[in-house]
Design an enzyme around this catalytic site. Sequence first.
Site, PDB file in Angstrom:
ATOM      1  N   LYS A 159      -7.467 -15.369   2.368  1.00 29.79           N
ATOM      2  CA  LYS A 159      -7.505 -14.576   1.140  1.00 29.79           C
ATOM      3  C   LYS A 159      -8.602 -15.084   0.194  1.00 29.79           C
ATOM      4  O   LYS A 159      -9.274 -14.304  -0.481  1.00 29.79           O
ATOM      5  CB  LYS A 159      -6.141 -14.602   0.436  1.00 29.79           C
ATOM      6  CG  LYS A 159      -5.030 -13.942   1.227  1.00 29.79           C
ATOM      7  CD  LYS A 159      -5.328 -12.498   1.591  1.00 29.79           C
ATOM      8  CE  LYS A 159      -5.302 -11.547   0.399  1.00 29.79           C
ATOM      9  NZ  LYS A 159      -5.599 -10.161   0.827  1.00 29.79           N
ATOM     10  N   ALA A 218       0.822  -1.220   0.000  1.00 25.47           N
ATOM     11  CA  ALA A 218       0.000   0.000   0.000  1.00 25.47           C
ATOM     12  C   ALA A 218       0.853   1.265   0.000  1.00 25.47           C
ATOM     13  O   ALA A 218       0.497   2.251  -0.650  1.00 25.47           O
ATOM     14  CB  ALA A 218      -0.926  -0.006   1.210  1.00 25.47           C
ATOM     15  N   THR A 228      -6.386  -2.787   0.390  1.00 22.36           N
ATOM     16  CA  THR A 228      -5.226  -3.700   0.503  1.00 22.36           C
ATOM     17  C   THR A 228      -5.097  -4.301   1.897  1.00 22.36           C
ATOM     18  O   THR A 228      -4.430  -5.302   2.072  1.00 22.36           O
ATOM     19  CB  THR A 228      -3.894  -2.954   0.197  1.00 22.36           C
ATOM     20  OG1 THR A 228      -3.514  -2.200   1.344  1.00 22.36           O
ATOM     21  CG2 THR A 228      -3.995  -2.062  -1.007  1.00 22.36           C
ATOM     22  N   TYR A 244      -3.559 -18.764   5.923  1.00 21.07           N
ATOM     23  CA  TYR A 244      -3.507 -17.433   5.289  1.00 21.07           C
ATOM     24  C   TYR A 244      -4.155 -17.511   3.910  1.00 21.07           C
ATOM     25  O   TYR A 244      -4.918 -16.619   3.504  1.00 21.07           O
ATOM     26  CB  TYR A 244      -2.052 -16.937   5.198  1.00 21.07           C
ATOM     27  CG  TYR A 244      -1.886 -15.783   4.233  1.00 21.07           C
ATOM     28  CD1 TYR A 244      -2.385 -14.519   4.541  1.00 21.07           C
ATOM     29  CD2 TYR A 244      -1.261 -15.963   2.995  1.00 21.07           C
ATOM     30  CE1 TYR A 244      -2.260 -13.463   3.642  1.00 21.07           C
ATOM     31  CE2 TYR A 244      -1.130 -14.916   2.098  1.00 21.07           C
ATOM     32  CZ  TYR A 244      -1.635 -13.666   2.419  1.00 21.07           C
ATOM     33  OH  TYR A 244      -1.516 -12.631   1.528  1.00 21.07           O
TER      34      TYR A 244
HETATM   35  P1  NDP Z   1       1.671  -5.783   5.135  1.00 21.35           P
HETATM   36  O1  NDP Z   1       1.661  -6.666   6.337  1.00 21.35           O
HETATM   37  O2  NDP Z   1       2.795  -4.864   4.961  1.00 21.35           O
HETATM   38  O3  NDP Z   1       0.338  -4.970   5.051  1.00 21.35           O
HETATM   39  C1  NDP Z   1      -0.850  -5.431   5.592  1.00 21.35           C
HETATM   40  C2  NDP Z   1      -1.679  -4.239   5.969  1.00 21.35           C
HETATM   41  O4  NDP Z   1      -2.920  -4.689   6.526  1.00 21.35           O
HETATM   42  C3  NDP Z   1      -1.000  -3.391   7.039  1.00 21.35           C
HETATM   43  O5  NDP Z   1      -1.149  -2.027   6.694  1.00 21.35           O
HETATM   44  C4  NDP Z   1      -1.793  -3.700   8.290  1.00 21.35           C
HETATM   45  O6  NDP Z   1      -1.871  -2.646   9.197  1.00 21.35           O
HETATM   46  C5  NDP Z   1      -3.160  -3.961   7.702  1.00 21.35           C
HETATM   47  N1  NDP Z   1      -3.969  -4.714   8.664  1.00 21.35           N
HETATM   48  C6  NDP Z   1      -3.769  -5.954   9.143  1.00 21.35           C
HETATM   49  N2  NDP Z   1      -4.712  -6.254  10.037  1.00 21.35           N
HETATM   50  C7  NDP Z   1      -5.513  -5.160  10.137  1.00 21.35           C
HETATM   51  C8  NDP Z   1      -6.662  -4.835  10.907  1.00 21.35           C
HETATM   52  N3  NDP Z   1      -7.207  -5.692  11.784  1.00 21.35           N
HETATM   53  N4  NDP Z   1      -7.220  -3.616  10.723  1.00 21.35           N
HETATM   54  C9  NDP Z   1      -6.700  -2.725   9.856  1.00 21.35           C
HETATM   55  N5  NDP Z   1      -5.609  -2.966   9.110  1.00 21.35           N
HETATM   56  C10 NDP Z   1      -5.040  -4.177   9.260  1.00 21.35           C
HETATM   57  O7  NDP Z   1       1.554  -6.775   3.920  1.00 21.35           O
HETATM   58  P2  NDP Z   1       1.484  -6.530   2.337  1.00 21.35           P
HETATM   59  O8  NDP Z   1       1.674  -5.126   1.984  1.00 21.35           O
HETATM   60  O9  NDP Z   1       2.358  -7.549   1.750  1.00 21.35           O
HETATM   61  O10 NDP Z   1      -0.006  -6.974   2.068  1.00 21.35           O
HETATM   62  C11 NDP Z   1      -0.973  -6.095   1.538  1.00 21.35           C
HETATM   63  C12 NDP Z   1      -2.033  -6.923   0.874  1.00 21.35           C
HETATM   64  O11 NDP Z   1      -1.430  -7.667  -0.168  1.00 21.35           O
HETATM   65  C13 NDP Z   1      -2.698  -7.949   1.800  1.00 21.35           C
HETATM   66  O12 NDP Z   1      -4.052  -8.020   1.446  1.00 21.35           O
HETATM   67  C14 NDP Z   1      -1.981  -9.251   1.427  1.00 21.35           C
HETATM   68  O13 NDP Z   1      -2.789 -10.369   1.695  1.00 21.35           O
HETATM   69  C15 NDP Z   1      -1.801  -9.033  -0.062  1.00 21.35           C
HETATM   70  N6  NDP Z   1      -0.759  -9.824  -0.702  1.00 21.35           N
HETATM   71  C16 NDP Z   1       0.557  -9.755  -0.304  1.00 21.35           C
HETATM   72  C17 NDP Z   1       1.506 -10.517  -0.950  1.00 21.35           C
HETATM   73  C18 NDP Z   1       2.958 -10.462  -0.577  1.00 21.35           C
HETATM   74  O14 NDP Z   1       3.726 -11.309  -1.048  1.00 21.35           O
HETATM   75  N7  NDP Z   1       3.415  -9.506   0.221  1.00 21.35           N
HETATM   76  C19 NDP Z   1       1.136 -11.420  -2.051  1.00 21.35           C
HETATM   77  C20 NDP Z   1      -0.249 -11.377  -2.409  1.00 21.35           C
HETATM   78  C21 NDP Z   1      -1.152 -10.623  -1.750  1.00 21.35           C
HETATM   79  P3  NDP Z   1      -0.758  -2.413  10.321  1.00 21.35           P
HETATM   80  O15 NDP Z   1       0.354  -1.699   9.610  1.00 21.35           O
HETATM   81  O16 NDP Z   1      -1.445  -1.593  11.346  1.00 21.35           O
HETATM   82  O17 NDP Z   1      -0.346  -3.778  10.807  1.00 21.35           O
END
Ligand code: NDP
Length: 351
Positions: A162, A18, A84, A158
């Site tokens: 998703k 993000a 995201t 996980y």
């Molecule tokens: P991050 O862990 O960096 O980001 C996850 C985000 O979700 C964080 O901003 C986190 O907030 C937020 N979050 C988690 N739980 C909550 C909650 N209860 N309420 C509000 N916000 C929440 O991971 P990524 O950037 O990698 O992931 C972003 C998206 O991409 C996700 O949907 C993930 O499933 C998807 N994705 C990621 C991949 C990868 O390889 N990295 C591959 C495919 C999909 P906080 O900062 O407060 O923890």
Amino acid sequence: MTVTHAPVLVTGASGFIASHIVGQLLEQGYRVRGTVRSLKKEKDLAPLRALPGADERLELVEADLLTPGAYDGPAAGCEYVLHTASPYTLEAKDPQRDLVDPAVGGTRHVLTACRRAGTVKRVVLTSSMAAITDEPEGDRVLTEDDWNDKSTLDRNPYYLSKTLAERAAWGFVDEEAPSFDLVVINPFLVIGPSVGPGLNTSNQLFADLLAGTYPGVMSLTFAFVDVRDVADAHVRAMETPSARGRYICAGAAVPMRELVQIVSDAGWGPGHKLPKLGMDCAAGDFAVKLSSYLQPKGVGTYLRTHVGRVPRYDTSKIERGLGVSFRPASESILAALDDMARWGHVSQKQA
Ligand code: NDP
């Protein structure tokens, strides 16, 4: 540069993917409203606030996926919403509570907020390859028509979170016929430089590789995609009027042997513990599967479902439909390592 009036809402704005999306939107002149769980974590938020254009056009607000109505305020007045936020970890104490509930409930809360706002034209959802498949499937080439139907709370939870979250999103659109449309991005393993100080679960692979966590070079093949390309895909999915449905988002698949070679050729060998023992053979696969039962549950399941298998997938829809192109994997791998050294997640390369 045209500055837009309605802000683009990005949920989980400080996350790995993000924060790159926020950076690209600001660069292109958009106003951005980002949700974060806590505005008190100033250290995590400072890099976002330092992005070019952030002073004038980035607003951060608090919202938690588990709280009904939390996104109503943030979505108000937005035309585009990029959802995201979702917990991303392979190890969860209570997978239902820690993964599935926030992923699915959060998706419903965000979409409900978009419907209530009345101004939203399109939602772009960050799903995952985890909603496409639970494991590489032999010679079969995966497409956007594939759905993961194998994951459970015990097996790759996980992945289950998703899959259920994306299904909930499509279910919402079918049942409620909202005035916005839904476009979904399904990235594979996202790697690359980070805007903020956190170490993402996917970049952790490189820290483990350098730290000697892997006993040898295993027959694992990683379908990498650069975080900057994933962010670009989200912005294009938002902006392209003809965008429809799901988009597999992945660059090249890289076998672990090639990964170790790329890292070693770039000079990361000395002072680190890159795996040397060749375990990418039938006997190695057997040993890895056996030892996987000694690993934490999430890692163990991942190893058993991935070792000895090569992911095959078709990326023509995103390349042709959205015009996304993917960086070479070596560029992303080395950018990730340099950046991780900058943040102190791995020790610097020896001169
Ligand atoms: P991050 O862990 O960096 O980001 C996850 C985000 O979700 C964080 O901003 C986190 O907030 C937020 N979050 C988690 N739980 C909550 C909650 N209860 N309420 C509000 N916000 C929440 O991971 P990524 O950037 O990698 O992931 C972003 C998206 O991409 C996700 O949907 C993930 O499933 C998807 N994705 C990621 C991949 C990868 O390889 N990295 C591959 C495919 C999909 P906080 O900062 O407060 O923890």
